[in-house]
Design a protein around this motif. Structure first.
Motif, short mmCIF file in Angstrom:
data_model
loop_
_atom_site.label_atom_id
_atom_site.label_comp_id
_atom_site.label_asym_id
_atom_site.label_seq_id
_atom_site.Cartn_x
_atom_site.Cartn_y
_atom_site.Cartn_z
N LEU A 196 -2.82 -7.69 -31.01
CA LEU A 196 -3.43 -8.85 -30.36
C LEU A 196 -2.44 -9.62 -29.50
O LEU A 196 -2.78 -10.08 -28.40
CB LEU A 196 -4.03 -9.78 -31.42
CG LEU A 196 -5.14 -9.19 -32.30
CD1 LEU A 196 -5.54 -10.17 -33.39
CD2 LEU A 196 -6.34 -8.83 -31.46
N TYR A 197 -1.21 -9.77 -30.00
CA TYR A 197 -0.21 -10.58 -29.30
C TYR A 197 0.17 -9.95 -27.96
O TYR A 197 0.38 -10.67 -26.97
CB TYR A 197 1.03 -10.74 -30.18
CG TYR A 197 2.07 -11.68 -29.62
CD1 TYR A 197 1.86 -13.05 -29.59
CD2 TYR A 197 3.28 -11.19 -29.12
CE1 TYR A 197 2.81 -13.92 -29.08
CE2 TYR A 197 4.24 -12.04 -28.61
CZ TYR A 197 4.01 -13.40 -28.59
OH TYR A 197 4.95 -14.26 -28.09
N LYS A 227 -1.70 -8.42 -26.03
CA LYS A 227 -2.80 -8.63 -25.08
C LYS A 227 -2.86 -10.06 -24.58
O LYS A 227 -3.73 -10.40 -23.78
CB LYS A 227 -4.13 -8.26 -25.74
CG LYS A 227 -4.25 -6.79 -26.11
CD LYS A 227 -5.58 -6.52 -26.79
CE LYS A 227 -5.70 -5.05 -27.21
NZ LYS A 227 -7.00 -4.79 -27.89
N GLY A 228 -1.95 -10.91 -25.08
CA GLY A 228 -1.93 -12.30 -24.63
C GLY A 228 -2.72 -13.25 -25.50
O GLY A 228 -2.93 -14.41 -25.13
N VAL A 229 -3.16 -12.81 -26.69
CA VAL A 229 -3.92 -13.68 -27.58
C VAL A 229 -2.98 -14.72 -28.18
O VAL A 229 -1.90 -14.37 -28.65
CB VAL A 229 -4.59 -12.86 -28.70
CG1 VAL A 229 -5.39 -13.77 -29.63
CG2 VAL A 229 -5.49 -11.79 -28.10
N PRO A 230 -3.34 -16.01 -28.17
CA PRO A 230 -2.45 -17.04 -28.73
C PRO A 230 -2.21 -16.85 -30.23
O PRO A 230 -3.03 -16.25 -30.94
CB PRO A 230 -3.20 -18.35 -28.46
CG PRO A 230 -4.17 -18.03 -27.37
CD PRO A 230 -4.53 -16.59 -27.54
N GLN A 264 -2.28 -19.06 -32.61
CA GLN A 264 -3.26 -19.75 -33.43
C GLN A 264 -4.52 -18.90 -33.59
O GLN A 264 -5.09 -18.81 -34.69
CB GLN A 264 -3.60 -21.11 -32.82
CG GLN A 264 -4.62 -21.92 -33.61
CD GLN A 264 -4.12 -22.30 -34.99
OE1 GLN A 264 -2.93 -22.56 -35.18
NE2 GLN A 264 -5.01 -22.31 -35.96
N ALA A 265 -4.95 -18.27 -32.50
CA ALA A 265 -6.15 -17.42 -32.57
C ALA A 265 -5.90 -16.19 -33.46
O ALA A 265 -6.79 -15.78 -34.22
CB ALA A 265 -6.57 -16.99 -31.17
N ILE A 266 -4.70 -15.62 -33.36
CA ILE A 266 -4.37 -14.48 -34.23
C ILE A 266 -4.36 -14.91 -35.69
O ILE A 266 -4.83 -14.19 -36.58
CB ILE A 266 -3.00 -13.89 -33.83
CG1 ILE A 266 -3.03 -13.40 -32.38
CG2 ILE A 266 -2.60 -12.76 -34.76
CD1 ILE A 266 -1.69 -12.90 -31.87
N GLU A 323 -6.14 -17.25 -37.10
CA GLU A 323 -7.51 -17.41 -37.57
C GLU A 323 -8.21 -16.06 -37.71
O GLU A 323 -9.00 -15.86 -38.65
CB GLU A 323 -8.28 -18.31 -36.61
CG GLU A 323 -7.73 -19.73 -36.55
CD GLU A 323 -8.40 -20.56 -35.47
OE1 GLU A 323 -9.23 -19.98 -34.73
OE2 GLU A 323 -8.11 -21.76 -35.36
N ALA A 324 -7.91 -15.13 -36.82
CA ALA A 324 -8.59 -13.83 -36.87
C ALA A 324 -8.13 -12.98 -38.05
O ALA A 324 -8.94 -12.30 -38.69
CB ALA A 324 -8.36 -13.08 -35.56
N ARG A 340 0.23 -19.50 -39.51
CA ARG A 340 0.80 -19.45 -38.16
C ARG A 340 2.26 -19.03 -38.18
O ARG A 340 2.72 -18.31 -37.29
CB ARG A 340 0.66 -20.82 -37.48
CG ARG A 340 -0.76 -21.20 -37.14
CD ARG A 340 -0.85 -22.55 -36.44
NE ARG A 340 -0.34 -22.48 -35.09
CZ ARG A 340 0.84 -22.95 -34.71
NH1 ARG A 340 1.64 -23.53 -35.59
NH2 ARG A 340 1.23 -22.87 -33.45
#
Length: 516
Positions: free
Chosen positions: A284-285, A287-290, A292-294, A296-297, A302
């Motif tokens: 995920l990281y 691909k540019g996912v923040p 915080q979003a990672i 939660e997913a 954090r």
């Protein structure tokens, strides 16, 4: 003063007022018409270790002004009585100081020892009644930092005047929106000292675009040390002193091959889970996912997500959470291997022997440590002396004058075994010189040299410093630093713990701002 009585419980003073007239607190008219009187009981400062109580006779006057809403009023004695008060101003001020310093329960215990008995709730109410600190224009040089209200969940922000050391304000969170609103309401900031938190940087850029941001030098050095530790973790083979069969000028691949005969511990569930988490986070990281979003997913904290995201390999991610027990038992490896080769293969017996030498781990730790030797069916290997990653990091990042001859020799041998680590040490020395000599203009050249080393941790650090280039340059050039803010953060943590988590943010803010 009519009478003084002293007994084992305290001292009682009987007194009365002798004024003939008093001013109405409503309209200010002076009256000499006495309506009546009554007795007030006031607690005062202790005397000779005894509680003091004043039994005071006061008079009630008639207000002469027909338009005044007050028909009668009670006279007040300056410095002794206040409206509705049951304590003298001296006692109230003393209890307020105790409450600011020690909070409720500890303050109540000290007050009782000083013969000024009161409850914890009364002390907290005294703090809440203190006048709030009014914030005018913002100071020219501002320092900001966060502190934990509930670690890992809730944080506050402390704001400091860097020129005077005065605490200016305390904010209930550490978000960019809250700080932006505060800065817009208090203009005049020219220099802001902060750590490398992106929220504070964004708030200052939004509210005070002309202000100079100064990154804290302590955090810059801390980030460099963390990068050096990661570099050493990827070059563990260079930490072991070469054996007789391995020449000192051997490459990293040759040194690794020389150690391949040592049995490798079979993978456990923890290692497998670490590798799976590392892969999931980077999927995920990258691909540019923040972060915080990672978090939660994947259902991870954090800090855990950040550690895996910034680690090139799963082994690097395990640096910060390494087992202390495993690190402890490695100190007893020579003794265990010698006893194993002598024929003692009972893990319980070996645990009892090293426990007498100071080992505090469990039998399971010893059994797990010997499992790879037992599975190989060969004698225990004579492992060469190996520096730990943390010790090697200390050798590289310490000032040369702080190293004794033995440590200097270890560092020289370590750097001679790896050209990559020698380049890392060169970067550390140049950064230290740039920081101590305030040569922020050399930052661009240093970033280029760090990227040219080919070491991913240093390259990652260089990318982060480039994103905050102006603040880092100012931090390495100007005299300002966040040292005063860090000291006040430590004080805020102590004040928070004194409250036992019982009081709210309003009381904590009062105690932080009004503390001596």
């Amino acid at each position: 003063m009519d009478e003084v009585r002293a007994d084992g419980s305290g001292i009682a003073l009987t007194a009365r007022t002798v004024t003939r007239e008093a001013a109405c607190p409503g309209c200010g008219a002076v009256s000499g018409r006495v309506h009546g009187g009554y007795r007030r009981r006031l607690a005062d400062l202790a005397a000779a270790g005894r509680q003091v109580v004043i039994d005071l006779l006061v008079r009630r006057f008639l207000c002469p002004a027909a338009e005044c809403p007050r028909r009668t009023f009670v006279e007040q004695v300056d410095g002794l009585t206040e409206r509705f008060a049951r304590r003298t101003p001296l006692l109230r001020c003393s209890l307020g100081k105790i409450a600011l310093a020690l909070a409720g329960r500890p303050g109540a215990r000290l007050a009782a020892h000083l013969s000024m008995s009161t409850s914890a709730n009364s002390l907290l109410r005294l703090v809440r009644r203190l006048p709030d600190k009014q914030v005018g224009a913002a100071p020219r040089v501002l320092g900001i930092d966060d502190f934990a209200l509930k670690k890992g969940h809730v944080y506050g922000t402390i704001i400091l005047n860097m020129e005077t050391g005065e605490r200016v304000d305390v904010l209930p969170d550490r978000t960019a929106e809250t700080l932006t609103e505060w800065l817009r309401a208090h203009r005049g900031v020219e220099i802001v000292c902060r750590d490398r938190a992106s929220a504070y940087a964004e708030a200052v850029r939004t509210a005070c675009p002309d202000a100079t941001q100064v990154a804290n030098r302590f955090h810059l050095w801390k980030n460099l040390c963390e990068a050096v530790e990661k570099c050493l973790a990827t070059h563990r083979s260079c930490l072991a002193e070469p054996t007789e069969d391995t020449p000192e000028d051997a490459t990293d691949e040759q040194k690794t091959a020389a150690h391949e005969e040592v049995p490798v511990r079979s993978e456990g569930m923890r290692v497998i889970r670490r590798r799976e988490r590392h892969a999931a986070v980077h999927a995920l990281y990258d691909k540019g996912v923040p972060i915080q979003a990672i978090s939660e997913a994947l259902g991870l904290d954090r800090k855990t997500v950040r550690r895996y995201a910034h680690a090139a390999t799963p082994e690097e991610a395990s640096l910060a959470t390494g087992s202390h027990r495993q690190g402890q038992i490695h100190a007893y490896s020579p003794y265990l291997h010698r006893r194993w080769n002598e024929g003692c293969t009972d893990a319980a017996r070996l645990h009892a022997e090293i426990a007498e030498l100071g080992f505090t781990g469990s039998k399971r730790t010893v059994r797990r440590h010997l499992q790879e030797i037992r599975a190989s069916g060969k004698p225990a290997p004579d492992k060469p002396k190996t520096l730990t990653v943390r010790t090697a990091t200390w050798l590289i990042t310490s000032h040369p004058d702080h190293l004794d001859e033995s440590s200097t020799l270890k560092l020289k041998k370590l750097l001679s075994r790896s050209a990559e680590l020698d380049s890392v040490a060169t970067c550390v020395r140049s950064f230290a010189a740039m920081m101590t000599e305030r040569r922020g203009g050399d930052l661009e050249n240093w970033l280029t040299s760090a990227e040219d080393t080919g070491m991913k941790p240093l390259q990652s650090l260089a990318r982060g410093l480039r994103q905050d280039f102006d603040a880092v340059t100012a931090g390495l050039t100007l005299e300002w630093s966040s040292g005063k803010v860090e000291g006040n953060v430590n004080r805020a943590k102590r004040i928070k713990r004194d409250g036992f988590g019982r009081a709210g943010f309003d009381l904590l803010r009062q105690r932080i701002l009004l503390a001596d």
